[in-house]
Structures are given as C-alpha cells and as structure tokens.
Design an enzyme around this catalytic site. Structure first.
Site, short mmCIF file in Angstrom:
data_model
loop_
_atom_site.label_atom_id
_atom_site.label_comp_id
_atom_site.label_asym_id
_atom_site.label_seq_id
_atom_site.Cartn_x
_atom_site.Cartn_y
_atom_site.Cartn_z
N TYR A 101 0.86 -1.19 0.00
CA TYR A 101 0.00 0.00 0.00
C TYR A 101 0.89 1.23 0.00
O TYR A 101 1.87 1.30 0.74
CB TYR A 101 -0.91 0.03 1.24
N GLU A 189 -3.40 7.65 -3.96
CA GLU A 189 -3.23 6.33 -3.34
C GLU A 189 -3.02 5.26 -4.41
O GLU A 189 -3.70 5.25 -5.42
CB GLU A 189 -4.50 6.04 -2.55
#
Lengths: 378, 287, 378, 287
Positions: A101, A189
C-alpha cells in the site's frame, strides 16, 4: 472531488509511475476488442466512485477476449451501492508476487502531508491500521521542503522493502508526490502497488481525491468530474454556489453559515422533527441565490415545512427576503414557511416579508418548534 | 484590552478597494477600529472611505507608513495565500484572514511559513475577532455584542453571532470573541485561544463553539481538563448530520468513527465542560 | 560557468520570457542569410564571454542583409579583451521606448536569492548602483517559498512600472525565476528588458552564470561550456579534478587546500618572489592527480622553481611523494624543487623523496625562502 | 569542555560505510570521539570498524537507538543536502558537514530549514571541529594540536592545520578549533564562533583565519570591535591573488572592490586585531 481509477492511474503515469496498459470500455463489444488487443488474461473492473466493488462482483479476471466481453456485459449492468456502472477498465492481468500500500494524504492535525506505506497492501488498509497498526508506516513531509529522498528511504526501510526495489520505489514515490502536489489532491493512493512475478513494481489500482477548494485552478481535472457522484439537486446547488445535501426528513432548511445550518438541523431534531436537507447559502448571498436555494428545497417532495434561519452578518436580511419573494413568484407552493431573521438588516427583511403569509419567529428555538408543528399539521 | 487586539491595534486591510473590503472597512471604522491603511497593488496613493484611509501598493509600504501591527485580509480567493505570506514578511504581529475556499496545500505551506516567522494568524474562512467596545477586525456584527467578562471562541461564523446575540439579550458581554474559522488547516486553534483566555484577567468564563469533523474539540477538552481553571460552556453543531457527508465546512467531515458530535460532547463533558443543546441555552448555563 | 547571450535567451524563452527571434551565425555568409530571412534592420552581436563588447565595437545595427554580412565579417575577426569572436547573433532590430534591468542573483550574506530591477536598464547597472542606488530595487526571495506574486509586485511598484505592463512583467519574472532555479544559476539577468515602441516587453539581452558545483546535475548546460573561457592548462586541470589558475610569476606552487595555496602564494611574494600559479590539488589527492598537477605546472615555461607545500590531513604525504616521483619519471626537467611535507604520513613521504635530489624545508617560511632563492639562482 | 563539543558528545556518522567515512571514523575513535553509530540506508544492522560501531538505516533510527546529539556528514556530493535535512529532522543539536561541492541553491534551502529547526551546522566543505584532548569531529589531524586556551576559527582547512601545528611547536594549545568552511552559504560563521569564544571561560585568546572573497571578515571585524574583550590575532590568505580570479573556494572571489585582502586586513586592524603576514608568525603574536 473523486477521480476514477482510470483517471487516477493516467495521472500517476504522467509522473513516471508504472501502471498497466489498460483501456476504458463503455460497451461489452469495446471490452472484447480491448482484451483482444492486449492478448492473454485480463481483468475487467467496474469504474465507480465507491469502495467495495470487488466484493460486489465488479471486478473479474478472465482468460479470453470473449470472456472479457461477457464479464463487461455483466458488470456494465450493475449498480454498486446505488451508483450505476457506466464504464469498465480492461487491464492486462498481472502475476503478483506481493502487494504494497502506498498513499499520500493530508494530516490535518500535523498540518503536513503524510505519506503512508504498508507491506500489507491489497486489502482493506483501514482494517490493517486498526488491527496491525505497526504494519503502517507514516512519514510526514514538510510542506515547505516537499518530499525528500530521506522520506522515501524511511518508507522503504519501514516496510522492509528489498533493496533491489529501492530505485523503482523511489521513482514511484516521487511520481506519486508530484501527482498529489500538482493536482491539489487531498488523497493520492496506490493500492495495491504490486511486485510482479517478473520482479517489477506496478501500480495496479489508483485513487485520487481532489481538493474542492482547488478545482478553480485545475481546469483539466474539473472536466473529469463524474456527475453520478452527486444527486441532480446537489449539482444544481453547486452551480449556484450553494452547499446542499439532501437528507431523509420533512423540514427543509435554508441557513447562512455551515455551523448555524448544522445547529438548525440539530434543534429541529431536538424538538421532534427531521431535517430534509443541509443547506448553507454562504456569506453575503444575494436575492438570486436565495431564490435558487428555495427552488431546490421545494423540489424535494418530502418537504412539509421550510425553516429560514438567517443571522445577518455579511448576509443582509433584506436581500434574503427579496430572494424568498422572488422565488415564490415563480413557484406555486402551499408548504408552510417559518422565517427567523436576525442581525444585519433583519428589520428591513421582516418588513418585506410582512405580507407574504409567513410564520415568523424571534429565536431559533421558537422557529424550530413552529416548523416542527407546521410540518406535523400537514 | 482584549486577548489579541484592542483600541490601539492598528489595522491595514488587504483588498480594501473591493466591494466587501470597502463595506466591512467602513463598518470597522464606525465601530472604532483603527483602520490605518489599505493595500491594493497598483492603487497606492489613492484614498478610500471618504478620504479617511490611504491605499498602499504593498503591505510593507503600508506597515512602514502607518505603523500597523495587524493585517486583515479580504482579497479574492486566488490571491489569499500570497496575501498572507506578504503580510508575514511585512512584519505585522497578527493576520486575520477572512477569505474562504483556500486550497489545503496552500494553507499547509502558509501556516508553516507563518510559524517560522512567529506571526499569529486567525482564519482563514473566519469571521475575525471582536473586542466589544474597542475594536472589531472582521465580519462579526458589533451591535450584537457588549463588553463583558466572557471569552468566546468558535469554529463557526453565524453561530458565533447567534451566541453573542443571546448573551446580549440577558445583559451579558464578551471580553474577546474569536472566530477561528472552520478550515482544517488554520491559524490559532481552540487550545491557543483557551490558553489566552485562561491567562486574561478580564475573562472570567469561556464559551467554546465547535462542530463535527476533525479532532480539535477533543484536543481542546484534554487541554481544558489539564490546564483550565475558568468555567467553560460548550456547544457542538452537527448532531443531526449523517456520517460521511460533507456539511459545507471543509473540516466538517465525519471521518470514520472519529469527529462525530457525540464523541466531542462526551470528551467535553468529561473535561468538566457543560455542553448546551442549542445556542440559546448558553446564557443560562453561564449564570 | 558562463553561458553565451544566445544560450541564455534560449533558456529564458523556454520558461516563457519573450525574446527576439534571432539566430547564430558562424560565418558572414550565414549572417547575411539569417538577416535576409528576418527581413528589415538587424543587430549583429558578438558572442563572447566578457562584458564591454559594445564599446569594443562588437555590436552593430544594420539595415540590410548585405550590411549584416559585412558587419559579421568585421566582428567575427575581432578579439575582445583577449577572447576571439567565433559566433555572432543576428537579432531583428527593435524599436525601443524604454529599458529595464531585471536580474536574479544570490545574496550570500542574506543567504537568499535576490531579485533586482531598475528602470535605468540598458546601461552599466553597476554604475547605476554606485551613483543612483535608489534606482535599484532589491527584493529577496525566501529559498523555501520560492518567488511569490508579492515579490513581483514589489519589483513592479518599485520601478514604477506602468500598470498595463504588470501582467507581462509577472510572466517574465516567473520565467526568469524558473530559469534561474532549474538551471542552478548564480546569475540570471535580462539587460535590457525593453518596452518596445509597440508597447510590449522583450528581453533584448540575456546572461546566465551557472553554479559550477551544480554542473554535475545539469548535463544539458554542461555541453554549452565555451572552452575559450579557460586556458588549455586550466581545462586540463579541471578534467583532472584540480583547481589551477595561471599567473605571471616564476615560482610554480602545488598545495593542498585553497586557503593554504593562497597563503603559500602570499608568502612567496612576501619573500620577494612571484607565484606562477594557484594550484590546489584538493583533499585526499592521490599519486595520479599529483603527477598531473606537476605536468601542468612544468608546461609553464616561466616556471623557474617549484614549491610543494603539503600539509597532510585527508591528503597523505606518501601519496604525494609517489605522485611527484611518478611525474618525474616521464618529465625530464632541471627545474629545482622545494618540498615541504607536514601532517599525515609526512615522514613516509620525506623518506620516499630522499633520493630524488630535492630541496627540503621544515616550515612554510623556510620553504618559500628556499624557493625564491632557487628561482633567482637560475 | 569545548564551545560546541566535548568528550560526552555522541556522534553518528552519515556515510560511515564509504572509504572516507570508515577512514575518518576510525581516526575519530582513536582520538576518543564517541562515534556511537553510523548511517547507511539499506545497511542497517551491520557493524563496522571491527564490530565497534553499529550501522543504521536512517539518522532517526540511529539517534533513537544511540542518543546521539551530533551528526557528522561524509556522504557523496549528490546526497549531502538530503543528509543535512534528514539529520535536522532526526533531532540532533549539531551537524558537521564535511562534504564539499554542494550547489549554492541547495545550501540556501538547507540553511533556511535548519534555522527554522534551531539546528546548528558547521560546514559544509569544512574540516570540522576539534576540542583537543576531548573530541574531534571531522578531518583536523588530532596530533597537530594540544589542549590549551586559544580558540581557533578558520575558513580554510589546511591553513588551520598549519596554525595548530605552529602553536604546538611552541607548546601552545587550543580550547576549541572550528573549521567553518569556505563556502559562501554555510552554517556557523565567524561571528557565531567568536561570540562563543568570548563567552567561553576556557578560551583566553582567539585566532581567526580568513581569506579573500565575501565580507564575512569585515563583519567579524565589526563584531570584534563592538563585543569582544579577548585579544584576537588574525590572518587573511589571498594577498597575492589577482582580482577577478577564482581561487578554488567558491567564496574566494574578489567581487569588485569588496572582499580583497587589503580591505579585510584594514578592517581587522582597525578593530584591534593583530594580523599576521604568514601563519607561522601567529604563535609569537599570541604571547
């Protein structure tokens, strides 16, 4: 403003982040053609501005162009959490070794951007944050310096990234930072950022939120707005410079100032009513804006009473009164209206409304009680 | 004398020649605020407001000429960040920025720079401050408030007027009222103002008006329980707001489980703050 | 490193600064052709890296292509302050209403870039600074913020620029700033920035100095280096990582450290000699570098003695001794050499040189005196 | 105890695994410097110098693990600005940057950031500092100097060694020796160090070594005449340098009429500083 996965990844790619070579399809046929060109297995992904599309069946991995077309047919008909799927992204399927992530958002309390990485990517990162907080590495970025190399190293070391991937990770972090900064994002993101079986880093999924306050200087991004994100009434309100959120209650509210608007909703509830909306006409609203606001409120068929609560500071009571009167000339309605005007030019406003068959109130509490009564009386 | 400004505070208004700038500068002059100059690049040398206020080309020139120690900013959105940086470089002690809608990334940079210079900021996207009977710098309608011993600090503009008005109805007044603004990244926050009130000999009681979103109220509650001896009455707007929806203020987002009204009320109550159900209850609770 | 006018203006133009549409000519014929294409009057300007070319006759305004060719022929043959003119720039002649100076440089004392403007442009700005300092407007730029709009306004107001030109001036200042920043310049200057008779702003002449320390990350600019700026010996030295400046004296010096090298030159002069060069072999120099340095020193036919003054810290005495011996194997010379080694591994170095027929000294003063004697003895 | 560091100063070395890093860290250990850790991203967990010094992945980790309050930087040129910023964020009090050739624009940004954090910097492009008998942080050969009551501050590396060596020959020693480096934008400058010497009870006399270029020596002269009570002996390198030529140090440019050796010597002389003709004269002038 939310950006679609495809738009987000396209922006990332402009800043040097490696992304799959997929394309958008609006029909199953297009999906099949794209899959054919890509060759091999592909993944068909619904483009909707809500999370959880995977669990809802909006993402399918298939092996042939024919299967891609079928999958697209299924997905393009879906409705995910109330939003219709109008586009699918066809990406080549990637052999994944591991998932990372990587995201940037604003830490409001620290008043700094914060870059977040985790070796436990691909899944729900908020769940990881809750259950294994030590797996989430946070690195703040000084807003005057921008992202520095040591920030990136701290992330790489923090997630124990193999040293062979540092150079690629560096490029990706720099790219994501530039995308965040130059797009006025509040979130940029990549989840997951995968290490492929060929040992390369690739941004498989991307997401961006753009600061609504900065849209004025992001004309290219403004064009990417997906109207499905808002109800038609909300779109209409935004164009009139109003902040409007539709709710489930029966008392329409028109207030100046977000805080007072919330307090007005609160007091309606306190006295047994339910607000039909949040509506902030902002500071210094003129008659035209007020009229537009009233029209939007009355479009909601649940509304059984309207409460005006205007405390004049920048906004002037007489202007608000003029707006109400103007709107009522064009809209025939028998919805009862409670008006409470205070502050700048409140007396003038009240005088203007004297003949308009409105319920008046001196205090907010009185106004709320009268509005609840009026709504129940219908 | 107020915690941040009083009748001796000398104010320059950046953006004085705009409609809003003229309107509010006029009101401030009427209230007694020392509006000693205005700034509008390219209009230096002109005079506005019936020839009472000189206009300068830059804040620096204005400060040098007038000895101003405070700048109020009421410029168009796209010029606001630059205006704050300019004011900080020009050497004022306090900046009050009324302009709303400033991008978040700009505010992070501006705040970092102002901190490095030790310049205080109120706002942006705020109604400013009012020291009743002495000075008003911003929007807060002066006739709603009388001088008194109650310090008021608020994230919300019109809610502040509402509270001041309610206080005035029962003859209560304010030592200083500060509208800190609702933006997620801003200048002085609850804690900063609460500390000033705690130290201010003219303030006996405090009203704190918060709203949903962020965690500033929770932090304020912690501060109050640790450091404040003066009684605080609170109000939190947004109990009826559904989670996940944006209610106008950039900060007013209920982020997951945090930032909800009930949590904030619980934190304040635990810290000994009496929390009102609606603004008009506040005067009674201060008695 | 200095950039030519033409290269500087090309860089400025990349950042949105308006410049004349001129071209470079290396022959009179080319000059004529360029002038023909441009049409009308042109200005023919020598491209040399020294100031004062105008006074030296290196700039000529002509009306026809034929005249341009003639002017180029004259100028291309010139030698301005010792530098040969190898290129001329042919720019269209501009009708000038007024001239502004605009530049950015580093204020070392303030540790900030400073942007400088003056309405008295076009002439020698240093003279203006000396005689009419109030005509020079200085605005510092915070290095963490970069150039802000208010900085530009302060300049525009300071030089009393007509408000109609503010927008164009803003673009030019921003462009000049970006050019300065992205090129690692220590100076980026437009002089004059003219207001044309058509009421437009145009950068007529440009100059950039690039930070030598930053050349490593400016590969494109590095290619623009004009070798005429250095003597061949200096170029050779730079390539070997040495700092060498040729002077007029008879005592060659090789020293480690710039400060000590200057002090060595000073003491030579103090004892009646004249240094033939400044030469700093830098910290931690190895034998190879020392050998290269000695070869460069001995190329100078004026050199009648060489003084080595090495105070070992990072640099080791034995490495220096090895370098001297290596160089002497390939260069036959009877120039007397005085060696003074101190500090790290000095004893080892002295031992290595014991058989090499060198004059040794304990102190710097002793070494200088012996070198002066040796040079006079020849 | 020295003005900036003593035997209790705990040093991490950024770039410890390089050739120069290892070489000088070894010498520092031998001298008695507390080299408590090194930093090399990606090599955290290793040990160097016969297993005496642990290597960490970042300055922050190193500082947390070792309690270091000083960082010495000896990394490649392209990594140096980043290394200084990293050290400042990691919370050290003092940074000594030996790396040379850092671009000027980088140094302006770094210095502005360090100032905002209140972190002291020596260098870059400097030989570091030596508190004889206690600690050496940098290149200055320790065996050239003995402890004593003379404070030495210098823009030049090898000239400093020369002076220390000359002092040692006659039995004189130094309280602290600081090589501030020759770059035009740097950390602590003459004035900062002179002030520390003036306040330092262990320093009785001061040697200041300057060179041509810039105006730091002139400013130091002004400071000395106004604020210093302790005797100062000076030396200025570059009297034989022709104007307009660069003599190696970026700062050593004779800019127009300013920055020349004669001007500097005159300014110092006027401030009561005795200026030596060559370094080896200095010990006599201190007697």
């Amino acid at each position: 403003m939310k950006l679609h996965e495809f738009d987000s990844k396209k922006i990332f790619a402009q800043y040097g982040v490696p992304v799959p070579k997929g394309k958008i399809a609006k029909t199953p046929k297009e999906a099949g053609e794209i899959a054919k060109k890509l060759g091999g297995a592909v993944v068909v992904k619904a483009q909707v501005l809500v999370g959880g599309r995977g669990k809802a069946g909006g993402v399918k991995v298939v092996k042939t162009a024919k299967q891609a077309q079928d999958a697209a047919k299924q997905i393009l008909g879906m409705d995910i959490k109330g939003l219709p799927v109008r586009k699918v992204l066809i990406d080549p399927a990637i052999g994944i070794a591991s998932e990372i992530y990587l995201g940037i958002t604003n830490d409001r309390a620290a008043r700094q951007p914060v870059m977040i990485a985790s070796a436990a990517g691909g899944v729900d990162i908020e769940e990881v944050a809750a259950t294994n907080p030590e797996k989430i590495i946070r690195v703040h970025v000084n807003p005057l310096l921008g992202l520095q190399d040591y920030n990136i190293r701290d992330l790489a070391v923090g997630i124990e990234l193999d040293r062979n991937h540092w150079a690629a990770f560096h490029t990706i972090c720099k790219g994501l930072w530039e995308a965040y900064k130059n797009s006025d994002a509040t979130l940029a993101e990549i989840n997951p950022l995968v290490i492929t079986k060929d040992n390369e880093l690739l941004a498989i999924d991307g997401k961006m939120l753009i600061d609504d306050n900065a849209i004025f200087r992001q004309p290219k991004l403004a064009k990417l707005r997906d109207m499905d994100e808002e109800t038609p009434a909300e779109t209409q309100a935004r164009k009139s410079g109003l902040t409007y959120i539709q709710l489930d209650g029966e008392i329409g509210c028109m207030v100046n100032g977000a805080g007072l608007a919330m307090a007005t909703m609160d007091i309606i509830k306190l006295f047994g009513g339910e607000p039909a909306n949040f509506l902030d006409i902002g500071g210094g609203a003129n008659a035209e804006k007020v009229a537009a606001a009233l029209r939007i409120i009355l479009q909601d068929k649940n509304v059984k009473a309207v409460l005006f609560n205007i405390f004049g500071g920048i906004t002037r009571g007489d202007e608000v009164a003029k707006g109400i009167l103007a709107a009522l000339k064009t809209i025939k309605t028998d919805v009862p209206m409670v008006v409470r005007l205070a502050g700048t030019n409140a007396a003038e406003g009240r005088a203007l409304l004297a003949d308009a068959n409105m319920i008046t109130a001196e205090t907010l509490a009185e106004a709320a009680q009268k509005a609840v009564q009026a709504a129940k009386g219908r | 004398m107020g915690i941040l400004a009083d009748k001796n505070t000398r104010v320059v208004v950046q953006g004085i020649t705009g409609n809003e700038g003229l309107f509010h500068s006029q009101r401030m002059l009427e209230y007694g605020t020392q509006v000693v100059g205005g700034v509008r690049p390219g209009k230096g040398g002109e005079w506005v407001l019936d020839g009472k206020v000189p206009v300068f080309d830059s804040v620096k020139v204005a400060v040098d000429a007038t000895g101003a120690d405070c700048s109020m900013i009421i410029v168009p959105l796209a010029a606001a960040a630059d205006a704050m940086l300019e004011a900080a470089d020009a050497g004022v002690r306090l900046i009050v920025c009324l302009t709303e809608g400033i991008p978040l990334q700009d505010m992070m940079r501006v705040r970092a720079y102002l901190d490095s210079k030790g310049v205080l900021l109120i706002g942006p996207n705020c109604p400013g401050l009012l020291t009743p009977g002495q000075t008003k710098i911003g929007f807060i309608p002066g006739d709603n408030a009388i001088p008194g011993n109650i310090g008021v600090v608020s994230r919300s503009g019109t809610l502040t007027y509402e509270v001041l008005y309610a206080l005035k109805q029962v003859g209560m007044g304010s030592s200083t009222t500060v509208g800190i603004g609702g933006d997620p990244v801003k200048g002085l926050n609850f804690i900063d103002i609460l500390q000033m009130f705690e130290e201010d000999p003219l303030t006996d009681k405090v009203v704190m008006i918060g709203e949903i979103g962020g965690s500033d109220e929770e932090k304020a509650a912690e501060y109050i329980s640790k450091h404040m001896t003066k009684p605080v009455v609170g109000f939190i707007a947004g109990r009826a707001a559904p989670p996940g929806k944006r209610m106008g203020h950039a900060g007013a987002i209920v982020e997951g489980s945090a930032g909800g009204a009930e949590d904030k009320i619980a934190a304040l109550t635990k810290a000994g703050v009496r929390v009102a159900d609606y603004p008009e209850q506040i005067p009674d609770m201060l008695k």
